[in-house]
Design a protein around this motif. Structure first.
Motif, mmCIF file in Angstrom:
data_model
loop_
_atom_site.group_PDB
_atom_site.id
_atom_site.type_symbol
_atom_site.label_atom_id
_atom_site.label_comp_id
_atom_site.label_asym_id
_atom_site.label_seq_id
_atom_site.Cartn_x
_atom_site.Cartn_y
_atom_site.Cartn_z
ATOM 1 N N CYS B 157 0.838 -1.211 0.000
ATOM 2 C CA CYS B 157 0.000 0.000 0.000
ATOM 3 C C CYS B 157 0.869 1.255 0.000
ATOM 4 N N TYR B 158 0.236 2.371 -0.386
ATOM 5 C CA TYR B 158 0.791 3.693 -0.098
ATOM 6 C C TYR B 158 -0.057 4.283 1.027
ATOM 7 N N VAL B 159 0.606 4.926 1.961
ATOM 8 C CA VAL B 159 -0.134 5.626 3.010
ATOM 9 C C VAL B 159 -0.099 7.115 2.663
ATOM 10 N N LEU B 195 -1.891 8.593 -8.234
ATOM 11 C CA LEU B 195 -2.576 7.489 -7.536
ATOM 12 C C LEU B 195 -4.084 7.589 -7.741
ATOM 13 N N LEU B 196 -4.722 6.427 -7.814
ATOM 14 C CA LEU B 196 -6.187 6.394 -7.917
ATOM 15 C C LEU B 196 -6.763 5.983 -6.561
ATOM 16 N N LEU B 197 -7.653 6.809 -6.022
ATOM 17 C CA LEU B 197 -8.248 6.537 -4.709
ATOM 18 C C LEU B 197 -9.737 6.268 -4.863
ATOM 19 N N PRO B 202 -11.111 4.511 4.106
ATOM 20 C CA PRO B 202 -11.017 5.139 5.429
ATOM 21 C C PRO B 202 -9.949 6.237 5.440
ATOM 22 N N GLY B 203 -10.291 7.374 6.067
ATOM 23 C CA GLY B 203 -9.351 8.481 6.162
ATOM 24 C C GLY B 203 -9.615 9.599 5.170
ATOM 25 N N ARG B 227 -4.931 4.336 3.269
ATOM 26 C CA ARG B 227 -4.133 3.230 2.718
ATOM 27 C C ARG B 227 -4.649 2.906 1.322
ATOM 28 N N VAL B 228 -3.823 3.209 0.316
ATOM 29 C CA VAL B 228 -4.199 3.017 -1.095
ATOM 30 C C VAL B 228 -3.376 1.857 -1.646
#
Lengths: 377, 397
Positions: B157-159, B195-197, B202-203, B227-228
């Motif tokens: 993940c990326y945070v 990045l695609l979210l 959450p967040g 977290r992506v």
């Protein structure tokens, strides 16, 4: 949709550029105008020999039957090099109007216009009519042999150089009625015609005319008696789009020279083109050039189309090219600083040429009015 | 018709004429009357209306006019696109919402992997996904490359932590494409990734920004330990800044489409001036008013001429240099002037904005369009930034 030139038109463009480079660099231009020479007969003969003056003449008269796009290609070069030869008279007025001459001199005169030995222009305005082509109070009375013309014409483009004038006069009607206007071909040396030659700020030599009982034959009528307005309108519309191309050539040259100046002129230890205030001005000039070129294309395509909105398009183009070209030329002077104000640089001469093109056949305000009238009609 | 010797022309060939008739019929039959007054005033539709319009076009096979066929687009020529947009303009049909269709869609089909294309592109066409753009930040507007939203790799993940701003329609979107900083070292453009979210991760939290037209178009989006999945990275890490450049080539089409709409605002303004009464008769017959309207109409014609040249160049694969940026500058300036003129013609009618109290405006479309127009010279790179870019890239200053 297509805005591409043909191969032939590209060759013509090259030929105009080459001629300008060889004979029309700015120092030669300035030397000639400094000697009081505007229209150079020697160069004019060479242009005729290159075929430029035959381009738009009808094929049955020995011309090439070219289109307004062909004229556009030449006129851009005319504007860029500040040429002072009477192109509009010879490549627009002569080939549009002379083929409708009633008399038998038609072929001979068209040949002379193509050879550059006769200049034929249109006296398009009167003192009380401002820019209204239909405001004709010059009277044409019938005589045994033809007509007798009396009145005043406030402007004839290149009139100081002209050998013949096309003179709108009233055979009937009054005021600014379109019906009743007849076009007559009048020789410069006709008894009763006074040609008042005058130099404009751009060194072009125009004229106003006084007609005091000028006698012409029935063969001097161009088109139909009483129905000359439509023909004059068409000739002027073609002349307008030709001058729009001339404006585009002149304004782009002024813009390019200014851009060069911004890159080379240093003040405060850096090129002045590094200053954001001047960068944004240069971008606005570039946008103005794009608008003017786009409008000129639309009008050049419209002028020979059957589009019912063609007069609107032409009026819109005349208005917008006038505004954008004067914006560019004035900013070109400003961004050149003191030198922009001097006679020594071409910049000031581009401004003067563009002021005169905006004026020609009605300025931006006049054409905005014509556009609004055409929209309402 | 023109003389034979010239090629320059504005005429359409028979196939394009048939296409025009088909498009015209479609718009005439399918444009809801309820949209027209707002569209004419230069306003955006409500989100659910955008979705309905996109679904209608998609059902007709016209969901993505500017996309290639292999991704479900129409594969139309620039001339066909020009016809489509001018007919839409004539019918007061709305524009399609562009953030999925014109911004992230083309990036996905150019730089995304097979899985991303299969997952996202069909749902853009069908309008089942609504994408919003997470680019600007409180301290990264015109200077976008100074953005500071961080994405730190942690396992698969990326945070992501940070704040996005001016995120249009985040309140209805289910997905967001986001520029994030994955490397704080080196040149500021170099450490940026795309990045695609999902908005429901959450967040992610959203706070509305109400704009001067009293509409909730746009938002602040807070990203707090989101977290992506790393699979949601487009292309390579650190290359996100460069992917935006694919949009520059596509900008011609978007700019052309919006510019064609100026005719709508002009029509609205002219009708308003014809309707407005003065003690001397119709306001349109007042010479000062007629002259101002003529000036605006003339400037729009000049701009359309620039659009036509640009489309013709696109059709023959030629570069148009900076003309698309120039058109964006002139379009926004003219939209503002035309809508200002429109509101002026209304006289005291322009004072009737909404009910007493804080109730929503009722139907003051020209006033809202005029207010909305202020953002058009700011978004997508303020006009001053556009001029900087033209000066640097095209004029060599």
């Amino acid at each position: 949709m297509n805005f591409e030139l043909t191969d032939e038109q590209r060759l013509l463009q090259d030929s105009v550029q080459r001629f300008a480079r060889d004979h029309y660099d700015f120092s030669a231009w300035r030397a000639r105008t400094g000697r009081g020479v505007g229209f150079d007969r020697g160069l004019w003969k060479q242009m005729a020999d290159l075929g430029w003056l035959s381009l738009t003449a009808p094929e049955e008269d020995g011309g090439l039957g070219g289109s307004p796009v062909d004229t556009m290609v030449i006129m851009e070069g005319v504007g860029r090099a500040l040429m002072l030869e009477p192109f509009v008279a010879s490549t627009v007025f002569a080939p549009t109007l002379l083929p409708r001459l009633a008399g038998s001199e038609r072929t001979e005169l068209i040949a002379a216009a193509m050879a550059g030995t006769a200049v034929v222009t249109l006296a398009d305005a009167e003192p009380d009519g401002r820019f209204d082509l239909a405001a004709v109070s010059t009277r044409a009375e019938r005589t045994a042999a033809g007509f007798r013309l009396t009145g005043e014409k406030s402007h004839a483009l290149d009139g100081a150089e002209a050998d013949w004038f096309v003179v709108p006069a009233r055979t009937s009607g009054e005021g600014a009625e379109e019906a009743g206007i007849t076009l007559f071909l009048v020789a410069r040396d006709a008894p009763g015609l006074a040609v008042h030659a005058i130099r404009a700020m751009d060194h072009r030599r125009n004229a106003s005319l006084s007609l005091d009982g000028v006698e012409v034959s029935a063969g001097a009528v161009i088109g139909e008696v009483g129905q000359g307005f439509g023909l004059a309108r068409h000739a002027v519309d073609l002349a307008i789009v030709a001058r729009l191309a001339e404006a585009v050539g002149a304004m782009e040259a002024a813009y390019e020279q200014t851009l060069q100046h911004l890159k080379t002129r240093k003040q405060f230890g850096q090129a002045i083109g590094s200053f954001q205030a001047l960068q944004h001005r240069a971008v606005d000039m570039a946008i103005a050039c794009e608008e003017a070129r786009s409008m000129t294309y639309l009008a050049t395509i419209a002028v020979s189309s059957s589009d019912p909105a063609r007069r609107q398009t032409i009026a819109a183009a005349k208005a917008r090219v006038g505004q954008t070209s004067l914006y560019v030329a004035r900013q070109a002077v400003q961004l050149h600083g003191g030198m922009g104000f001097s006679d020594e640089l071409a910049i000031g001469h581009y401004l003067k040429r563009l002021v005169m093109i905006d004026l020609a056949f009605g300025n931006a305000a006049e054409h905005r009015r014509q556009f609004a009238a055409a929209r309402a009609a | 018709m023109l003389f034979d010797r010239t090629l320059m022309d504005l005429d359409l060939d028979p196939a394009d004429r048939a296409f025009r008739d088909e498009v015209r019929a479609f718009f005439t039959e399918n444009t809801p009357d309820a949209f027209k007054a707002r569209v004419r005033a230069g306003m955006r539709l409500e989100p659910h209306e955008f979705v309905a319009w996109q679904k209608l076009l998609h059902a007709r096979g016209w969901g993505a006019p500017s996309w290639p066929k292999e991704y479900g687009g129409t594969g139309w020529t620039p001339t066909q696109l020009y016809i489509f947009e001018s007919e839409a303009s004539l019918a007061d049909a709305p524009v399609q919402y562009h953030q999925g269709l014109e911004l992230i869609g083309p990036i996905i089909f150019t730089f995304g992997n097979a899985e991303q294309k299969a997952r996202y592109l069909p749902r853009i066409l069908s309008s089942d996904d609504w994408w919003c753009q997470g680019y600007s930040e409180p301290n990264a507007g015109s200077d976008l490359a100074s953005l500071s939203t961080r994405a730190v790799r942690d396992g698969d993940c990326y945070v992501v932590d940070g704040q996005k701003m001016w995120t249009s329609y985040a309140q209805v979107a289910n997905r967001m494409f986001c520029l994030v900083r994955t490397d704080p070292e080196g040149r500021k453009q170099a450490g940026i990734s795309l990045l695609l979210l999902d908005i429901d991760m959450p967040g992610v939290s959203i706070r509305p920004i109400i704009t001067m037209d009293e509409i909730h178009h746009t938002n602040e989006v807070f990203l707090d330990n989101v977290r992506v999945p790393a699979a949601n990275l487009i292309g390579e890490e650190g290359q996100g800044w460069g992917y935006g450049k694919v949009l520059l080539d596509r900008e011609r089409g978007v700019t052309a489409a919006t510019t064609m709409r100026l005719r709508q605002q002009l029509r609205g303004a002219r009708a308003a001036a014809a309707q407005a009464r003065t003690s001397q008769g119709a306001l349109l017959d007042d010479p000062v008013t007629a002259d101002r309207l003529a000036q605006l109409e003339i400037e729009v014609i000049a701009l359309e001429g620039m659009v036509m040249r640009t489309m013709a160049e696109a059709a023959s694969g030629k570069d148009s240099g900076p003309r698309a940026s120039m058109i964006k500058v002139r379009w926004s300036e003219l939209l503002q002037e035309v809508t200002e003129f429109w509101v002026e013609t209304m006289g005291y009618d322009a004072a009737a904005f909404g009910p007493i109290g804080n109730g929503a405006p009722t139907e003051p479309w020209p006033m809202m369009g005029m207010l909305y127009s202020r953002v058009t010279s700011i978004y997508g790179g303020a006009n001053e930034i556009q001029r900087n870019i033209i000066a640097r890239r095209a004029l060599g200053l």
